[in-house]
Write an enzyme that holds these catalytic residues in place. Structure first.
Site, mmCIF file in Angstrom:
data_model
loop_
_atom_site.group_PDB
_atom_site.id
_atom_site.type_symbol
_atom_site.label_atom_id
_atom_site.label_comp_id
_atom_site.label_asym_id
_atom_site.label_seq_id
_atom_site.Cartn_x
_atom_site.Cartn_y
_atom_site.Cartn_z
ATOM 1 N N ASN A 209 0.844 -1.201 0.000
ATOM 2 C CA ASN A 209 0.000 0.000 0.000
ATOM 3 C C ASN A 209 0.875 1.246 0.000
ATOM 4 O OD1 ASN A 209 0.483 0.863 2.880
ATOM 5 N ND2 ASN A 209 -0.304 -1.204 3.207
ATOM 6 N N ASP A 277 -4.280 -6.110 5.328
ATOM 7 C CA ASP A 277 -5.275 -6.938 6.014
ATOM 8 C C ASP A 277 -5.204 -8.385 5.544
ATOM 9 O OD1 ASP A 277 -6.473 -5.033 7.710
ATOM 10 O OD2 ASP A 277 -7.470 -4.124 5.980
ATOM 11 N N LYS A 287 8.138 -17.393 -10.598
ATOM 12 C CA LYS A 287 7.286 -16.346 -11.144
ATOM 13 C C LYS A 287 6.083 -16.949 -11.871
ATOM 14 C CE LYS A 287 7.418 -12.496 -14.298
ATOM 15 N NZ LYS A 287 8.026 -12.057 -15.535
ATOM 16 N N PRO A 304 -2.729 -11.561 10.814
ATOM 17 C CA PRO A 304 -3.024 -11.309 12.223
ATOM 18 C C PRO A 304 -3.095 -9.802 12.472
ATOM 19 C CG PRO A 304 -0.733 -11.964 11.937
ATOM 20 C CD PRO A 304 -1.406 -12.141 10.606
ATOM 21 N N ASP A 305 -3.904 -9.409 13.410
ATOM 22 C CA ASP A 305 -3.985 -7.991 13.768
ATOM 23 C C ASP A 305 -2.940 -7.725 14.851
ATOM 24 O OD1 ASP A 305 -4.728 -5.490 14.984
ATOM 25 O OD2 ASP A 305 -6.579 -5.640 13.822
ATOM 26 N N ILE A 306 -1.904 -7.014 14.490
ATOM 27 C CA ILE A 306 -0.777 -6.806 15.412
ATOM 28 C C ILE A 306 -1.204 -5.943 16.594
ATOM 29 C CG2 ILE A 306 1.561 -5.840 15.600
ATOM 30 C CD1 ILE A 306 1.798 -6.554 12.536
ATOM 31 N N PHE A 324 -3.741 3.506 15.361
ATOM 32 C CA PHE A 324 -4.044 4.592 14.430
ATOM 33 C C PHE A 324 -5.225 4.172 13.580
ATOM 34 C CE2 PHE A 324 -1.179 8.285 13.983
ATOM 35 C CZ PHE A 324 -0.461 8.086 15.151
ATOM 36 N N LYS A 338 -13.231 1.433 16.717
ATOM 37 C CA LYS A 338 -11.943 0.739 16.585
ATOM 38 C C LYS A 338 -11.297 0.533 17.949
ATOM 39 C CE LYS A 338 -10.395 1.097 12.545
ATOM 40 N NZ LYS A 338 -9.955 1.670 11.288
ATOM 41 N N LYS A 342 -10.357 -3.247 18.912
ATOM 42 C CA LYS A 342 -8.950 -3.662 19.017
ATOM 43 C C LYS A 342 -8.490 -3.816 20.461
ATOM 44 C CE LYS A 342 -7.955 -2.604 14.473
ATOM 45 N NZ LYS A 342 -7.008 -3.067 13.486
HETATM 46 N N1 CTP Z 1 -3.238 -2.897 12.494
HETATM 47 C C1 CTP Z 1 -2.385 -3.899 12.890
HETATM 48 N N2 CTP Z 1 -2.411 -5.105 12.273
HETATM 49 C C2 CTP Z 1 -3.263 -5.344 11.274
HETATM 50 C C3 CTP Z 1 -4.140 -4.343 10.845
HETATM 51 C C4 CTP Z 1 -4.099 -3.124 11.468
HETATM 52 O O1 CTP Z 1 -1.594 -3.682 13.807
HETATM 53 N N3 CTP Z 1 -3.270 -6.527 10.697
HETATM 54 C C5 CTP Z 1 -3.244 -1.619 13.218
HETATM 55 C C6 CTP Z 1 -2.648 -0.464 12.474
HETATM 56 O O2 CTP Z 1 -1.256 -0.332 12.739
HETATM 57 C C7 CTP Z 1 -3.411 0.695 13.065
HETATM 58 C C8 CTP Z 1 -4.783 0.134 13.215
HETATM 59 O O3 CTP Z 1 -4.583 -1.250 13.419
HETATM 60 O O4 CTP Z 1 -2.946 1.066 14.342
HETATM 61 C C9 CTP Z 1 -5.530 0.433 11.972
HETATM 62 O O5 CTP Z 1 -6.594 -0.327 11.874
HETATM 63 P P1 CTP Z 1 -7.307 -0.519 10.463
HETATM 64 O O6 CTP Z 1 -6.394 -1.231 9.539
HETATM 65 O O7 CTP Z 1 -7.911 0.756 10.047
HETATM 66 O O8 CTP Z 1 -8.382 -1.401 11.026
HETATM 67 P P2 CTP Z 1 -9.324 -2.358 10.338
HETATM 68 O O9 CTP Z 1 -9.704 -3.278 11.406
HETATM 69 O O10 CTP Z 1 -8.704 -2.852 9.106
HETATM 70 O O11 CTP Z 1 -10.492 -1.367 10.079
HETATM 71 P P3 CTP Z 1 -11.241 -0.991 8.757
HETATM 72 O O12 CTP Z 1 -11.300 -2.240 7.995
HETATM 73 O O13 CTP Z 1 -12.466 -0.463 9.315
HETATM 74 O O14 CTP Z 1 -10.410 0.092 8.126
#
Ligand code: CTP
Length: 397
Positions: A209, A277, A287, A304-306, A324, A338, A342
């Site tokens: 991204n 995500d 390739k 995973p959501d860190i 953030f 959020k 989270k």
């Molecule tokens: N984050 C993380 N690990 C992930 C995804 C997000 O640590 N796999 C953290 C980002 O560093 C940031 C926050 O989560 O602090 C941002 O969340 P966001 O990506 O916006 O959340 P989503 O749950 O994806 O929300 P949405 O789909 O509504 O944008």
């Protein structure tokens, strides 16, 4: 007040004569100068002139017995508040970047526990050589501050970057590093995630991204400036490591999570990274080729959501976990949702639909926490970082 003291390492280069002027500026400001002159440096300036201006003995020899009797190299390396290397030659930078310790200057750089400021000076091709680029990046990752080099006509007749910064600029940078600062985060460990992640599809393709990493790097820098030990876990960016910050480079979300876990325990975690995500379920080893049967189907799996992982209840949960949120609408409501989803303590939300925020140098944020909301005006990302670091210091105090 005790006198502030600089350990000045003078390497070998035409710019070494400017080290004499630098010494004079320090002495005029009441800063003590303890000089180390390399063998190559002594070809350009004499120990006598350096010693006369510094009003101190010039150290030259790692094995100088009298030096070891009076002051060993370890003690010498810690006898100052700041180490300044001017000129920092390609050779000195290479030695320091690789931890070599074959002479007094490099041994001192390896043994010191003090901040280091380097003023590189060399031929433009040497400066641009991949080896020097690597060494400079490594030194910066190790927390060494750099000033210059400047661009201009060089003694060797070429033009480009390589001229040592002027003595007054090096002096100003050194004085800023010597200035006593409030250090409310001293003794605290802060983890910051920053930048994008890059999720491989095959050896040449990836999902990533547009995150520049600027806001996360600024937060790492601001926390370090307040005295914190900072670990910056970063995806690929084009940014320099902020001074005094330990940087861990990763590419994928899974690597970022592992690096964050390895950084624990920390007092505060600030997750600024734009983590992908989803990632391709498998990264192809070779390739992907056009087969004539149409485009391939990519299966994605969730990363995973860190932030949520760090914020989850565990003995290693940081006291403060900050997330953030990049939103395009209903900023505060989305940020509050959020916060709950989270499990973190604060969410810093920014409106990425506003002109010039994504990838730009300014940010306009709201800070959402269980008891309330703070709206900050549109300011630079550096100022957002300073305000956030100050808030973190208050919270951890
Ligand atoms: N984050 C993380 N690990 C992930 C995804 C997000 O640590 N796999 C953290 C980002 O560093 C940031 C926050 O989560 O602090 C941002 O969340 P966001 O990506 O916006 O959340 P989503 O749950 O994806 O929300 P949405 O789909 O509504 O944008």
């Amino acid at each position: 007040m005790t006198e502030r003291r600089v350990l000045l390492i003078v390497g070998g280069g035409v710019a070494a004569y400017k080290a004499l002027e630098l010494t004079r500026l320090f002495r005029k400001a009441g800063v003590g100068v303890r000089p180390i002159l390399t063998d190559a440096g002594a070809r350009f300036v004499t120990p006598l002139s350096l010693s006369a201006l510094a009003e101190d003995k010039v150290h030259q020899d790692l094995f100088g017995l009298t030096d070891e009797a009076h002051m060993g190299h370890i003690e010498l390396s810690r006898s100052a508040d700041l180490v300044v290397v001017a000129p920092a030659t390609a050779d000195l930078m290479a030695k320091a970047a690789n931890g070599l310790a074959g002479d007094l200057a490099s041994t001192t750089l390896l043994a010191t526990d003090k901040p280091v400021l380097m003023a590189p000076a060399m031929n433009v091709r040497m400066w641009l050589h991949p080896a020097t680029r690597r060494n400079a990046a490594r030194l910066e990752a190790d927390g060494v501050a750099m000033i210059g080099p400047d661009e201009g006509a060089m003694a060797c007749g070429e033009f480009g970057p390589g001229r040592m910064a002027e003595p007054d600029a090096i002096f100003a940078a050194a004085m800023a590093m010597l200035a006593p600062r409030p250090r409310p985060l001293a003794g605290k460990h802060v983890l910051v995630t920053a930048g994008p992640t890059a999720e491989p599809i095959d050896p040449v393709r990836m999902i990533t991204n547009r995150s520049s990493g600027k806001q996360g790097y600024a937060i790492a820098e601001a926390a370090a400036a307040l005295g914190a030990r900072v670990t910056l876990v970063t995806g690929p960016t084009a940014l320099r490591t902020p001074p005094g910050v330990s940087r861990v480079d990763v590419e994928t979300a899974l690597q970022m999570l592992t690096a964050c876990r390895e950084a624990l325990p920390v007092d505060a975690a600030v997750c600024v990274a734009a983590v992908a995500d989803w990632r391709p379920e498998e990264a192809f080893e070779t390739k992907l080729k056009k087969t004539g049967e149409g485009p391939p189907t990519l299966r994605l799996v969730e990363n995973p959501d860190i932030l949520a992982t760090l914020a989850a209840n565990s003995p290693l949960r940081p006291k403060l976990v900050v997330g953030f949120a990049a939103e395009t609408n209903d900023l505060e409501a989305n940020a509050r949702a959020k916060l709950a989803k989270k499990g973190c303590d604060w969410v810093v939300a920014n409106d990425v639909s506003a002109e010039g925020i994504m990838g730009g140098d300014e940010n306009e944020v709201v800070l959402v926490y269980p008891q309330g909301t703070d709206r900050w005006p549109r300011v630079s990302k550096a100022e957002v970082a300073r305000r956030l670091a100050a808030r973190i210091a208050e919270d951890l105090a």
